[in-house]
Write an enzyme that holds these catalytic residues in place. Structure first.
Site, short mmCIF file in Angstrom:
data_model
loop_
_atom_site.label_atom_id
_atom_site.label_comp_id
_atom_site.label_asym_id
_atom_site.label_seq_id
_atom_site.Cartn_x
_atom_site.Cartn_y
_atom_site.Cartn_z
N TYR A 250 -17.93 8.97 -21.39
CA TYR A 250 -18.81 7.80 -21.51
C TYR A 250 -20.06 7.96 -20.64
O TYR A 250 -20.00 8.43 -19.50
CB TYR A 250 -18.08 6.55 -21.02
N HIS B 179 -1.20 -9.09 15.21
CA HIS B 179 -1.63 -7.97 14.37
C HIS B 179 -2.92 -7.40 14.93
O HIS B 179 -3.75 -8.15 15.47
CB HIS B 179 -1.81 -8.47 12.93
N CYS C 228 -11.82 7.71 -17.84
CA CYS C 228 -11.59 6.69 -18.86
C CYS C 228 -10.31 5.92 -18.52
O CYS C 228 -9.67 6.18 -17.51
CB CYS C 228 -11.43 7.33 -20.24
N MET C 229 -9.94 4.98 -19.37
CA MET C 229 -8.74 4.20 -19.09
C MET C 229 -7.49 5.06 -19.14
O MET C 229 -6.59 4.92 -18.30
CB MET C 229 -8.62 3.05 -20.10
N ASP C 230 -7.45 6.00 -20.09
CA ASP C 230 -6.23 6.77 -20.32
C ASP C 230 -6.44 8.27 -20.18
O ASP C 230 -5.52 9.04 -20.46
CB ASP C 230 -5.71 6.51 -21.75
N ARG D 292 -7.26 -13.70 11.01
CA ARG D 292 -6.77 -13.94 9.65
C ARG D 292 -5.87 -15.18 9.66
O ARG D 292 -6.31 -16.26 9.33
CB ARG D 292 -6.03 -12.69 9.15
N LYS E 229 5.92 -4.06 1.74
CA LYS E 229 5.19 -4.98 0.85
C LYS E 229 4.48 -4.20 -0.26
O LYS E 229 4.31 -2.97 -0.15
CB LYS E 229 4.18 -5.77 1.68
N ARG F 23 6.14 -2.29 13.23
CA ARG F 23 6.05 -2.58 11.80
C ARG F 23 5.17 -1.54 11.08
O ARG F 23 4.13 -1.88 10.52
CB ARG F 23 5.44 -3.98 11.59
C1 LIG Z 1 0.79 -4.37 6.37
C2 LIG Z 1 1.10 -4.79 7.75
C3 LIG Z 1 1.61 -3.87 8.68
C4 LIG Z 1 1.71 -2.39 8.42
O1 LIG Z 1 0.39 -1.83 8.54
P1 LIG Z 1 0.13 -0.26 8.41
O2 LIG Z 1 -1.29 -0.11 8.79
O3 LIG Z 1 0.38 0.11 7.00
O4 LIG Z 1 1.06 0.42 9.33
C5 LIG Z 1 2.02 -4.37 9.91
N1 LIG Z 1 1.89 -5.69 10.21
C6 LIG Z 1 1.36 -6.58 9.35
C7 LIG Z 1 1.22 -8.01 9.74
C8 LIG Z 1 0.93 -6.16 8.10
O5 LIG Z 1 0.39 -7.04 7.26
#
Ligand SMILES: *Cc1c(COP(=O)(O)O)cnc(C)c1O
Length: 361
Positions: A254, A154, A301-303, A125, A29, A210
């Site tokens: 700045y 999760h 700065c920005m750049d 969540r 992602k 994951r």
């Molecule tokens: C982003 C995410 C992961 C991966 O998490 P990491 O801490 O980067 O390994 C796994 N499961 C879900 C639901 C996530 O949103």
């Protein structure tokens, strides 16, 4: 620079930890945490599937996934259902209402969609409470457009020093999976482990894992188990474009927050918060120049960002300054950069903007 070899070695580290029988579905992602999702997917032919957060992300990697599952991880908006189904993606389902919406859309498109029951065991969540998931699965099993493929949850604290809470979360899952598999009449995949759990909770790796951040070469937190050696994948660097020597009393950038205490050589590097170099590093962090640390002088700065290279006498225009990652044998760990400004490696890599060319090696 994105070191795809390091990525592959980190993936091999995940494989060593989970063993041969567990599927690995990397989290790609947010453009693979800023690294470039297409290239990351391309160099991981051994990955068994991929996890994304939006339909657009799924579509971007769909071809390269080449038949492997692409899982939409979270809750989805009603207008996303058609895209999930049309793309042949799998999705988390967080309640019966969204399952029903998906089922309706699947019916309209004449397709079936594989869904993963998302149960909230403590993340707080999205997802169904443990107490509701069996009844929910029974109603979903009667929806012809849905194929219940898995059970997922999760962990909010799998990278903590104290794993009591995560262990308690993991403990309910196998029994719950068995109950659900029986209720829906098919064996369900069970997956829960993010990087923290892959590193520190082998009993929570189940059928599929994951991992995200560990593949990109960073530990999820200072307390996460150090059971793998992770190589930095992203190096954020830019070249010195200008150097000047200034007398004591001269201020830089700045707000005039940095003042020379001695005759100082100040290098200007063409990178700033417009590239994703956090402004919070102003007067805090340092960059590697010729393998040595050069303090960031004044506000970013920005750049542009300025470095005090007084103690690196060879520093010259055109030299690379590395803000995190590798410079020859010298490594500036992104975990340390993140800690210095009270954030996490995830935010730093995701924050590198589109202006920065991703150079893949
Ligand atoms: C982003 C995410 C992961 C991966 O998490 P990491 O801490 O980067 O390994 C796994 N499961 C879900 C639901 C996530 O949103």
């Amino acid at each position: 620079m994105v070191d795809l070899g390091a990525l592959r070695r980190n993936f091999a580290g995940v494989r060593r930890l989970v063993g041969g029988g567990v599927r690995i579905w990397p989290a790609v992602k947010a453009n693979a945490y800023g690294h470039g999702a297409v290239e990351v997917v391309r160099v991981l032919p051994e990955a068994d599937g991929f996890c994304v957060a939006t339909v657009a992300e799924a579509e971007e990697i769909a071809k390269l996934a080449d038949g492997r599952p692409v899982l939409h991880l979270g809750a989805f908006h009603p207008e996303d259902a058609a895209g999930i189904i049309a793309g042949g993606f799998e999705t988390a389902v967080v309640d019966v209402a969204s399952a029903s919406l998906l089922d309706g859309e699947a019916g309209r498109l004449g397709r079936r969609v594989r869904e993963h029951l998302k149960v909230d065991t403590g993340m707080g969540r999205v997802g169904m409470p443990v107490a509701d998931v069996l009844a929910a699965a029974r109603s979903m099993a009667a929806m012809p457009g849905l194929e219940i493929a898995g059970l997922m949850t999760h962990f909010p604290t799998s990278d903590d020093a104290d794993l009591t809470f995560a262990r308690a979360q993991a403990a309910v899952l196998p029994g719950l999976r068995d109950q659900l598999s029986e209720a829906v009449g098919r064996p369900l995949l069970l997956h829960a482990a993010n990087s923290g759990a892959v590193l520190g909770l082998p009993e929570a790796c189940f059928d599929t894992v994951r991992p995200g951040i560990m593949l990109y070469g960073a530990f999820p937190s200072p307390d996460a188990a150090r059971t793998a050696s992770l190589e930095p994948v992203m190096t954020l660097s830019a070249r010195i474009v200008f150097i000047k020597t200034v007398p004591p009393g001269t201020t830089v950038s700045y707000g005039r927050t940095w003042t020379a205490r001695r005759d100082s050589r100040i290098a200007t590097v063409s990178i700033g918060y417009g590239d994703g170099l956090p402004r919070a590093l102003s007067n805090r962090g340092f960059a590697l120049v010729r393998g040595a640390p050069a303090p960031i002088a004044g506000r970013i700065c920005m750049d542009a960002a300025m470095l005090d290279v007084t103690d690196i006498p060879d520093a010259a225009c055109g030299d690379d300054a590395v803000f995190w990652g590798r410079q020859g044998d010298a490594v500036l760990r992104i975990e340390d950069v993140a800690a210095a400004i009270d954030t996490i490696p995830y935010e730093l890599t995701c924050g590198v903007t589109a202006r920065v060319p991703r150079v893949f090696v």
